[in-house]
Design an enzyme around this catalytic site. Structure first.
Site, mmCIF file in Angstrom:
data_model
loop_
_atom_site.group_PDB
_atom_site.id
_atom_site.type_symbol
_atom_site.label_atom_id
_atom_site.label_comp_id
_atom_site.label_asym_id
_atom_site.label_seq_id
_atom_site.Cartn_x
_atom_site.Cartn_y
_atom_site.Cartn_z
ATOM 1 N N GLU A 267 0.806 -1.219 0.000
ATOM 2 C CA GLU A 267 0.000 0.000 0.000
ATOM 3 C C GLU A 267 0.842 1.274 0.000
ATOM 4 O OE1 GLU A 267 -3.160 0.465 -0.354
ATOM 5 O OE2 GLU A 267 -3.765 -1.631 -0.366
ATOM 6 N N GLU B 166 7.729 -22.095 7.505
ATOM 7 C CA GLU B 166 8.007 -21.221 8.642
ATOM 8 C C GLU B 166 9.083 -21.805 9.552
ATOM 9 O OE1 GLU B 166 5.255 -21.887 12.401
ATOM 10 O OE2 GLU B 166 4.099 -21.126 10.706
#
EC number: 4.2.1.126
Length: 298
Positions: free
Chosen positions: A83, A114
């Protein structure tokens, strides 16, 4: 830290019988728990502010803001990073989001990634991490190997590092130079850290990136004066920004924007200082792009 001892893995008594209540009551229980999240973030505001100041110092010196996470935490980092270019006109790559498992993991669960220490290190190497950059490791549990190894590698290079987690004393918190640890308590659904922990992480990331952009001159008053007009809505927003900043009418705002190739900052200085586009841009450049400095010092 053992999984069963983590606050984020605890059992929430408020939702112990959520499977037996009405739909509306389910929503009330979740909403009541969500109300506690901003208060948890409020308690760590000094830590967030310290991180913003460090991030701004490094970015001002040519560094980047790098988010590193797995699963929901990684996706939140990517969301925040993506953004920044349209909202604040920064170049893609100034704020970077990395997720364990790569682009595929944005929409899909990629099992085991992960837990890969090598993955965290290699992903940072692949973006040519330097000592000027700031690495923000995001992990609700605070125990994610991908994130911990990335933070360790970043510190070895001399990077400033920030760790965001929701468990006090976690490995992410102790590995990073700066720890931000909003304690949100047990989740409504036990262990579902995409809920309160994810919300807390999103609020923290909002502050980190927004604080950086404000301190970088990307905001005048509360207006996003470097917004890029990529669609009709943002064209209208640009006009409104110039109107609100200067008191001119829509026609004057649009004329100024057209004259300066739709750069809100330049248009604002043009109107307020009665300058042409070239001179307004020159003065902004002389003051590092800060409208406030152009107005206050001239």
């Amino acid at each position: 830290m053992q999984l069963e001892k983590m606050i984020t893995e605890g059992s929430n008594t408020a939702s112990a019988e959520i499977d037996r209540v009405s739909t509306l009551e389910m929503c009330r229980i979740i909403n009541d728990e969500d109300k506690t999240v901003p208060l948890a973030v409020e308690r760590v505001l000094p830590d967030i502010a310290a991180a913003i100041d460090v991030i701004h110092a490094q970015v001002s010196g040519g560094g980047r803001l790098i988010y590193l996470g797995a699963g929901t935490s990684g996706r939140l980092g990517i969301l925040d990073a993506s953004e920044c270019p349209p909202t604040y006109g920064v170049k893609p790559g100034l704020v970077v989001g990395l997720i364990a498992g790569g682009e595929y993991a944005i929409q899909h669960a990629v099992e085991g990634t992960e837990d890969s220490r090598e993955g965290g290190i290699n992903d940072l190497k692949n973006i040519n991490l330097t000592a000027q950059d700031v690495v923000v490791g995001i992990a609700a549990s605070g125990r994610t190997p991908y994130v911990i190894a990335g933070l360790e590698y970043a510190r070895q290079l001399g990077c400033r590092t920030v760790g965001i987690s929701c468990n006090p004393g976690s490995a992410v918190s102790t590995t990073a130079e700066f720890a931000i640890t909003p304690i949100v308590g047990a989740e409504v659904v036990t262990g579902s850290s995409r809920m309160k922990a994810g919300t807390a992480q999103k609020l923290v990331l909002n502050m980190l990136s927004t604080g950086l952009m404000i301190k970088s001159g990307k905001v005048f008053g509360n207006l996003m004066v470097d917004v890029v007009a990529t669609n009709e809505k943002l064209h209208v927003r640009q006009v409104n920004i110039v109107k609100n900043a200067t008191g001119c009418n829509a026609e004057q705002a649009e004329a100024a924007l057209i004259a300066c190739e739709r750069n809100c900052k330049t248009a604002i200085v043009m109107v307020l200082k009665n300058l042409d586009a070239a001179e307004a841009k020159k003065r902004l450049d002389q003051h590092g792009g800060f409208i406030r400095q152009v107005l206050d010092k001239e």
